[in-house]
Write a protein that holds these residues in place. Structure first.
Motif, PDB file in Angstrom:
ATOM      1  N   MET A  98      -5.544  11.429   5.560  1.00 21.71           N
ATOM      2  CA  MET A  98      -6.625  12.241   5.030  1.00 21.71           C
ATOM      3  C   MET A  98      -7.813  11.335   4.715  1.00 21.71           C
ATOM      4  SD  MET A  98      -6.344  14.419   1.579  1.00 21.71           S
ATOM      5  CE  MET A  98      -7.683  13.937   0.522  1.00 21.71           C
ATOM      6  N   LEU A  99      -7.478  10.159   4.191  1.00 21.77           N
ATOM      7  CA  LEU A  99      -8.476   9.110   3.998  1.00 21.77           C
ATOM      8  C   LEU A  99      -8.097   7.962   4.914  1.00 21.77           C
ATOM      9  CD1 LEU A  99      -8.646   8.993   0.092  1.00 21.77           C
ATOM     10  CD2 LEU A  99     -10.075  10.319   1.640  1.00 21.77           C
ATOM     11  N   SER A 100      -9.099   7.224   5.359  1.00 22.90           N
ATOM     12  CA  SER A 100      -8.785   6.053   6.172  1.00 22.90           C
ATOM     13  C   SER A 100      -8.312   4.922   5.245  1.00 22.90           C
ATOM     14  CB  SER A 100     -10.026   5.595   6.948  1.00 22.90           C
ATOM     15  OG  SER A 100     -10.981   5.075   6.034  1.00 22.90           O
ATOM     16  N   ARG A 101      -7.691   3.927   5.826  1.00 28.25           N
ATOM     17  CA  ARG A 101      -7.264   2.773   5.037  1.00 28.25           C
ATOM     18  C   ARG A 101      -8.459   2.125   4.332  1.00 28.25           C
ATOM     19  NH1 ARG A 101      -2.900  -0.287   4.514  1.00 28.25           N
ATOM     20  NH2 ARG A 101      -1.797   0.964   6.040  1.00 28.25           N
ATOM     21  N   GLU A 102      -9.542   2.043   5.072  1.00 37.20           N
ATOM     22  CA  GLU A 102     -10.752   1.436   4.508  1.00 37.20           C
ATOM     23  C   GLU A 102     -11.270   2.252   3.314  1.00 37.20           C
ATOM     24  OE1 GLU A 102     -14.091   2.842   5.202  1.00 37.20           O
ATOM     25  OE2 GLU A 102     -15.090   1.262   4.061  1.00 37.20           O
ATOM     26  N   GLU A 103     -11.225   3.574   3.463  1.00 35.16           N
ATOM     27  CA  GLU A 103     -11.676   4.436   2.350  1.00 35.16           C
ATOM     28  C   GLU A 103     -10.757   4.276   1.147  1.00 35.16           C
ATOM     29  OE1 GLU A 103     -13.916   8.219   4.444  1.00 35.16           O
ATOM     30  OE2 GLU A 103     -11.735   8.132   4.537  1.00 35.16           O
ATOM     31  N   GLU A 156      -9.108   1.730   0.308  1.00 33.41           N
ATOM     32  CA  GLU A 156      -9.363   0.440  -0.331  1.00 33.41           C
ATOM     33  C   GLU A 156     -10.674   0.454  -1.118  1.00 33.41           C
ATOM     34  OE1 GLU A 156      -8.748  -2.367   2.786  1.00 33.41           O
ATOM     35  OE2 GLU A 156      -6.563  -2.091   2.690  1.00 33.41           O
ATOM     36  N   ARG A 157     -11.643   1.204  -0.596  1.00 32.98           N
ATOM     37  CA  ARG A 157     -12.921   1.291  -1.310  1.00 32.98           C
ATOM     38  C   ARG A 157     -12.766   1.952  -2.678  1.00 32.98           C
ATOM     39  NH1 ARG A 157     -16.703   4.489   2.382  1.00 32.98           N
ATOM     40  NH2 ARG A 157     -18.003   4.630   0.545  1.00 32.98           N
ATOM     41  N   LEU A 158     -11.805   2.875  -2.793  1.00 34.56           N
ATOM     42  CA  LEU A 158     -11.673   3.638  -4.037  1.00 34.56           C
ATOM     43  C   LEU A 158     -11.456   2.738  -5.252  1.00 34.56           C
ATOM     44  CD1 LEU A 158      -9.571   6.778  -3.016  1.00 34.56           C
ATOM     45  CD2 LEU A 158     -12.030   6.582  -3.303  1.00 34.56           C
ATOM     46  N   ARG A 159     -10.799   1.627  -5.034  1.00 30.73           N
ATOM     47  CA  ARG A 159     -10.505   0.769  -6.188  1.00 30.73           C
ATOM     48  C   ARG A 159     -11.751   0.081  -6.740  1.00 30.73           C
ATOM     49  NH1 ARG A 159      -6.554  -3.833  -3.934  1.00 30.73           N
ATOM     50  NH2 ARG A 159      -5.491  -1.938  -3.312  1.00 30.73           N
ATOM     51  N   ASN A 160     -12.840   0.113  -5.960  1.00 33.64           N
ATOM     52  CA  ASN A 160     -14.072  -0.533  -6.426  1.00 33.64           C
ATOM     53  C   ASN A 160     -15.001   0.402  -7.205  1.00 33.64           C
ATOM     54  OD1 ASN A 160     -13.339  -2.959  -5.179  1.00 33.64           O
ATOM     55  ND2 ASN A 160     -14.069  -2.187  -3.204  1.00 33.64           N
ATOM     56  N   PHE A 161     -14.638   1.691  -7.281  1.00 35.11           N
ATOM     57  CA  PHE A 161     -15.520   2.639  -7.968  1.00 35.11           C
ATOM     58  C   PHE A 161     -15.220   2.692  -9.467  1.00 35.11           C
ATOM     59  CE2 PHE A 161     -15.713   4.580  -3.643  1.00 35.11           C
ATOM     60  CZ  PHE A 161     -17.079   4.434  -3.459  1.00 35.11           C
ATOM     61  N   LYS A 162     -16.302   2.996 -10.201  1.00 38.65           N
ATOM     62  CA  LYS A 162     -16.189   3.199 -11.653  1.00 38.65           C
ATOM     63  C   LYS A 162     -16.599   4.629 -11.962  1.00 38.65           C
ATOM     64  CE  LYS A 162     -17.180  -1.115 -13.934  1.00 38.65           C
ATOM     65  NZ  LYS A 162     -18.189  -1.837 -14.718  1.00 38.65           N
ATOM     66  N   VAL A 163     -15.682   5.372 -12.552  1.00 39.47           N
ATOM     67  CA  VAL A 163     -15.943   6.773 -12.880  1.00 39.47           C
ATOM     68  C   VAL A 163     -15.789   6.966 -14.385  1.00 39.47           C
ATOM     69  CG1 VAL A 163     -15.140   9.155 -12.568  1.00 39.47           C
ATOM     70  CG2 VAL A 163     -15.222   7.603 -10.601  1.00 39.47           C
ATOM     71  N   CYS A 164     -16.738   7.672 -14.978  1.00 37.37           N
ATOM     72  CA  CYS A 164     -16.687   7.946 -16.419  1.00 37.37           C
ATOM     73  C   CYS A 164     -16.306   9.405 -16.636  1.00 37.37           C
ATOM     74  CB  CYS A 164     -18.052   7.657 -17.040  1.00 37.37           C
ATOM     75  SG  CYS A 164     -18.049   7.844 -18.831  1.00 37.37           S
ATOM     76  N   VAL A 165     -15.195   9.627 -17.308  1.00 40.26           N
ATOM     77  CA  VAL A 165     -14.727  10.982 -17.591  1.00 40.26           C
ATOM     78  C   VAL A 165     -15.043  11.288 -19.056  1.00 40.26           C
ATOM     79  CG1 VAL A 165     -12.751  12.564 -17.594  1.00 40.26           C
ATOM     80  CG2 VAL A 165     -12.890  10.726 -15.875  1.00 40.26           C
ATOM     81  N   MET A 216       0.842  -1.216   0.000  1.00 42.32           N
ATOM     82  CA  MET A 216       0.000   0.000   0.000  1.00 42.32           C
ATOM     83  C   MET A 216       0.874   1.262   0.000  1.00 42.32           C
ATOM     84  SD  MET A 216      -3.454   0.075  -0.015  1.00 42.32           S
ATOM     85  CE  MET A 216      -4.754   1.237   0.400  1.00 42.32           C
ATOM     86  N   GLY A 217       2.220   1.098  -0.183  1.00 43.19           N
ATOM     87  CA  GLY A 217       3.123   2.242  -0.123  1.00 43.19           C
ATOM     88  C   GLY A 217       2.721   3.366  -1.056  1.00 43.19           C
ATOM     89  N   ARG A 218       2.189   2.996  -2.204  1.00 42.47           N
ATOM     90  CA  ARG A 218       1.762   3.981  -3.196  1.00 42.47           C
ATOM     91  C   ARG A 218       0.771   4.980  -2.611  1.00 42.47           C
ATOM     92  NH1 ARG A 218       0.591   4.883  -8.417  1.00 42.47           N
ATOM     93  NH2 ARG A 218       1.873   3.204  -9.191  1.00 42.47           N
ATOM     94  N   TYR A 219      -0.067   4.497  -1.696  1.00 38.51           N
ATOM     95  CA  TYR A 219      -1.147   5.352  -1.175  1.00 38.51           C
ATOM     96  C   TYR A 219      -0.856   5.902   0.227  1.00 38.51           C
ATOM     97  CZ  TYR A 219      -3.504   3.153  -5.114  1.00 38.51           C
ATOM     98  OH  TYR A 219      -3.828   2.710  -6.363  1.00 38.51           O
ATOM     99  N   ASP A 220       0.387   5.730   0.685  1.00 38.52           N
ATOM    100  CA  ASP A 220       0.725   6.179   2.046  1.00 38.52           C
ATOM    101  C   ASP A 220       0.375   7.649   2.276  1.00 38.52           C
ATOM    102  OD1 ASP A 220       1.543   3.793   2.947  1.00 38.52           O
ATOM    103  OD2 ASP A 220       3.691   4.281   3.064  1.00 38.52           O
ATOM    104  N   ARG A 221       0.621   8.483   1.245  1.00 36.57           N
ATOM    105  CA  ARG A 221       0.393   9.920   1.436  1.00 36.57           C
ATOM    106  C   ARG A 221      -1.090  10.300   1.301  1.00 36.57           C
ATOM    107  NH1 ARG A 221       4.487   8.733   2.952  1.00 36.57           N
ATOM    108  NH2 ARG A 221       6.502   9.790   2.867  1.00 36.57           N
ATOM    109  N   ASN A 222      -1.916   9.347   0.915  1.00 36.37           N
ATOM    110  CA  ASN A 222      -3.374   9.576   0.970  1.00 36.37           C
ATOM    111  C   ASN A 222      -3.882   9.418   2.404  1.00 36.37           C
ATOM    112  OD1 ASN A 222      -3.378   9.846  -1.775  1.00 36.37           O
ATOM    113  ND2 ASN A 222      -4.415   7.909  -2.206  1.00 36.37           N
ATOM    114  N   MET A 223      -3.098   8.700   3.219  1.00 32.15           N
ATOM    115  CA  MET A 223      -3.436   8.529   4.632  1.00 32.15           C
ATOM    116  C   MET A 223      -2.872   9.746   5.356  1.00 32.15           C
ATOM    117  SD  MET A 223      -4.185   5.050   4.601  1.00 32.15           S
ATOM    118  CE  MET A 223      -3.838   3.679   3.521  1.00 32.15           C
TER     119      MET A 223
END
Lengths: 73, 225
Positions: B10-15, B17-26, B1-8
């Motif tokens: 600010m976001l919880s670990r659980e949050e 992890e949830r991000l990878r399950n979302f689908k966003v259309c740009v 999870m080192g890639r996302y260390d700096r997201n913590m």
């Protein structure tokens, strides 16, 4: 008195704020015509901070805010 | 999870992890869309659909992060995928090389959790708003023109664009002013912050209000819609 606040490109060649004397029946349409602003350049039009229409009659003391359209990406 | 260390934290670990399950259309991979995809990918949004039928041109180089001298003539949506392979291979990019319109819009958007309006014309933005409403998908709108920009978050039924482009205007001030390097990055950043909050259902979003950005006078107005 009607205070008119202009934003973004609408300020070019004009002031940020313009004051009009109130008269019965004055509308945003009259104001934008007097300021030489095209209707197509009016995207957001607020009367006292609330969405309004340029043909709505204004009341003495109203503050009108006009923003031009931004549409690029 | 080192890639996302700096997201913590600010976001919880659980949050995170949830991000990878979302689908966003740009929708749109130009000035705004390129930055939006970049930032969503670095956040770790798992599935991003990138919609654009255009190829890169020399005139894009002043502002579009997905463009460089080696990709002139290549499809923008395909380049989004190529770049994300280098930036974050955990993220799946689904490139759609089509012009988004009333015919294909529903098919393209179906199944996504959220859509991002990164289009370059007002007419298609209304089509996007209609289809998002029909499919019950929240929409994060952004637009730029010269020194100026705007962002709002639209939930089904809000119809914020009807207020933002009151006379159903066809063209914005960008037609006169063009677009520099910095307004796309700024507006895209604010859009991505909105996406994150909507997906995680936290913070305050720009719902029924627009942030109107003026970098010429450095004025930032939140306007109720």
């Amino acid at each position: 008195m009607i205070k008119v606040k202009l934003f973004a490109t609408l300020r070019e060649g004009r002031q940020k704020e313009v004051v009009f004397d109130y008269f019965d029946g004055i509308t945003g349409k009259y104001i934008i015509d007097m300021l030489d602003i095209k209707e197509d350049d009016v995207a957001i039009y607020l009367i006292n901070g609330i969405d309004g229409k340029i043909n709505d009659k204004l009341k003495d003391g109203d503050v009108v805010s006009i923003f031009p359209p931004v549409g690029g990406g | 999870m080192g890639r996302y260390d700096r997201n913590m934290n600010m976001l919880s670990r659980e949050e995170n992890e949830r991000l990878r399950n979302f689908k966003v259309c740009v929708v749109g991979c130009g000035g705004l869309g390129g930055y939006v995809i970049e930032m969503l990918g670095r956040l770790g949004i798992g599935y991003i659909t990138a919609v654009d039928m255009d190829v890169f041109e020399e005139t894009n180089l002043n502002r579009q992060i997905l463009s460089n001298v080696n990709v002139i003539g290549k499809y923008k949506a395909m380049e989004a995928k190529e770049r994300m392979k280098l930036v974050n291979p955990d993220v799946f990019i689904n490139p759609v090389v089509e012009k988004f319109d009333i015919e294909n819009g529903e098919r393209i958007l179906k199944g996504h959790d959220l859509a991002v309006d990164a289009l370059d014309n007002i007419e298609t933005r209304f089509v996007l708003q209609d289809i998002c409403e029909k499919l019950n998908i929240p929409l994060v709108h952004g637009a730029i023109g010269g020194w100026f920009g705007q962002v709002t978050t639209i939930f089904p039924g809000d119809r914020a664009l009807d207020v933002l482009y009151k006379q159903k205007v066809k063209k914005g001030i960008e037609k006169e002013l063009g677009n520099p390097s910095f307004t796309p990055a700024l507006v895209a950043s604010i859009q991505v912050s909105e996406v994150l909050k909507v997906l995680l259902n936290r913070g305050e979003v720009l719902r029924k209000e627009v942030l109107y950005i003026d970098t010429y006078s450095q004025e930032y107005h939140k306007i109720k819609l």
